[in-house]
Enzyme design. Structure first.
Site, short mmCIF file in Angstrom:
data_model
loop_
_atom_site.label_atom_id
_atom_site.label_comp_id
_atom_site.label_asym_id
_atom_site.label_seq_id
_atom_site.Cartn_x
_atom_site.Cartn_y
_atom_site.Cartn_z
N CYS A 1 63.06 52.19 -58.01
CA CYS A 1 62.48 51.21 -57.09
C CYS A 1 63.30 51.06 -55.81
CB CYS A 1 62.39 49.84 -57.77
SG CYS A 1 61.60 49.84 -59.38
N ASP A 2 64.63 51.04 -55.94
CA ASP A 2 65.49 50.64 -54.84
C ASP A 2 66.43 51.71 -54.31
OD1 ASP A 2 64.35 48.13 -55.12
OD2 ASP A 2 65.93 47.40 -56.44
N CYS B 1 66.85 48.83 -60.85
CA CYS B 1 65.89 49.93 -60.90
C CYS B 1 66.20 50.93 -59.81
CB CYS B 1 64.47 49.39 -60.74
SG CYS B 1 63.21 50.69 -60.68
#
Length: 313
Positions: free
Chosen positions: A138-139, A135
Site C-alpha cells: 500500500c505505502d 502495508c
C-alpha cells in the site's frame, strides 16, 4: 437484495471465505459472501505470492480475483459491505446484518481474518500514516529513494523487506532476536540483498518528529542500552510486521478464544455454537498462510453441509 435467506452465510471474502463458497456451491448450498474490501481480503495487498502450490508467482490481487470468479462460477452471491452483527435466534437461525441489509441462514462460516499487530513503541499511534505503516504494497511507493526500517523477523517481514527494495534506497530490518524466524530460503535472500542490512537483538522503543518522523530510539534487547538516531524529517519510514490480531469481535460471545486471541475450533472448524464455523486467520492456529486458509474454508463448507443434512434427519 431479493434473496435474504441462504443455506450458509460466509462473513469475509478472503481465501478462507471464497474457498468455503466454492465448496458450498459444489455441494449445492446457497451461499452469501459478505466482504468489506477487495476480493481476496488481506492478500489483495500482497505484491507477490510465491508459495501457493501450482502457481510459482502471482500477485495477491490477481489471486483474490480468481478465487472470487471461481466462487461465483459455483453460484455464490457476493455482497460488499461491513458485517455489523451476527445474532443467533431461538430457532437456531443466524441473522447477519451488514449495512442496511440483513440475511438469514442456519449456518454461518466466519472468516474475519486478522489485522496487523502494533509493535508497541512510543509514538507508534501518533505517527501512523505519517511515517509508520503496516502495508508495504500500500505505502511502499511513498518511500522511493528513502531509508525504511522493517520491524520483524518472520516470513512476512522478510518478504515485505524484499519488496521495499524496489522503492527504498536502503532497508534496515530490526529483529528482536539473534536470528530470523522466517524460513531459511527467504532469510537467505534477505541477507544476500545489497540494499538490506539487519540489526539483530534490537527493537525500536520510541519515535518522534514534527509533521513527519525525524528520530528513532533503538534498544539492545540483550544489554538494554538505548541510542537515539536523528534523520532529516520525512527522509525515512518504519514498516511494522509484528504478527496479526484475529478479528473476533463479531463472534466473541458465540465462541471460545485461545491464548493468542484466535477462535478455538475443532478439526471440522466447528465452534461451541452449533452451526457456526470459523476458518482462516481468525482461528487459533500455528500457521497463517493462504494455503492453510483455503484448506480451512473447504473443511468449514463441508462441515456446514453435513450439519444441514443432520438437521433434515
Amino acid at each position: 437484495m431479493s434473496n435474504t435467506r441462504f443455506d450458509t452465510i460466509i462473513v469475509g471474502g478472503g481465501p478462507a471465505g471464497l474457498s468455503a463458497a466454492i465448496y458450498a456451491g459444489r455441494a449445492s448450498l446457497s451461499a452469501l459472501v459478505i466482504e468489506q474490501g477487495m476480493p481476496g481480503g488481506q492478500i489483495a495487498t500482497t505484491d507477490e505470492i510465491e508459495n501457493y502450490p501450482g502457481i510459482p508467482s502471482i500477485s495477491g490481487a490477481e489471486l483474490g480475483q480468481k478465487f472470487q470468479e471461481h466462487a461465483e462460477k459455483f453460484g455464490a452471491t457476493m455482497a460488499y459491505g461491513s458485517a455489523e452483527r451476527i445474532e443467533l435466534g431461538d430457532d437456531g437461525t443466524f441473522a447477519v446484518t451488514y449495512g442496511s441489509d440483513t440475511a438469514w441462514a442456519p449456518t454461518v462460516i466466519y472468516t474475519g481474518g486478522a489485522n496487523p499487530r502494533p509493535a508497541g513503541f512510543a509514538g507508534e499511534d501518533a505517527f501512523r500514516g505519517r511515517g509508520v505503516s503496516y502495508c508495504a504494497t500500500c505505502d511502499g511507493m511513498f518511500y522511493r529513494n528513502k531509508h525504511v526500517f522493517v520491524i520483524g523477523g518472520g516470513n512476512s517481514a522478510c518478504e515485505e523487506a524484499l519488496f521495499l527494495t524496489k522503492f527504498a534506497s536502503q532497508v534496515t530490518m530490526v529483529v528482536r532476536r539473534d536470528r530470523f524466524r522466517a524460513p531459511k530460503g527467504v532469510s537467505d535472500r534477505v541477507m544476500a540483498h545489497d540494499k538490506i542490512d539487519v540489526r539483530f537483538n534490537t527493537k525500536i522503543v520510541a519515535v518522534d518528529g514534527g509533521a513527519l518522523l525525524s528520530t528513532v530510539t533503538f534498544e539492545d534487547t540483550v544489554t538494554s542500552e538505548q541510542c537515539v538516531e536523528t534523520y532529516e524529517e520525512g527522509s525515512f519510514g518504519i514498516f511494522v510486521f509484528a504478527g496479526y490480531l484475529p478479528q473476533t469481535a463479531l463472534v466473541s460471545e458465540l465462541v471460545e478464544l485461545g491464548p493468542a486471541g484466535g477462535v478455538v475450533t475443532d478439526e471440522r472448524m466447528g465452534t461451541k455454537t452449533p452451526g457456526l464455523f470459523c476458518a482462516g486467520d481468525v482461528r487459533e492456529k500455528p500457521l497463517r498462510q493462504v494455503v492453510t486458509a483455503v484448506s480451512d474454508g473447504a473443511i468449514a463448507a463441508v462441515s456446514a453441509y453435513d450439519y444441514l443434512e443432520n438437521l433434515l434427519d
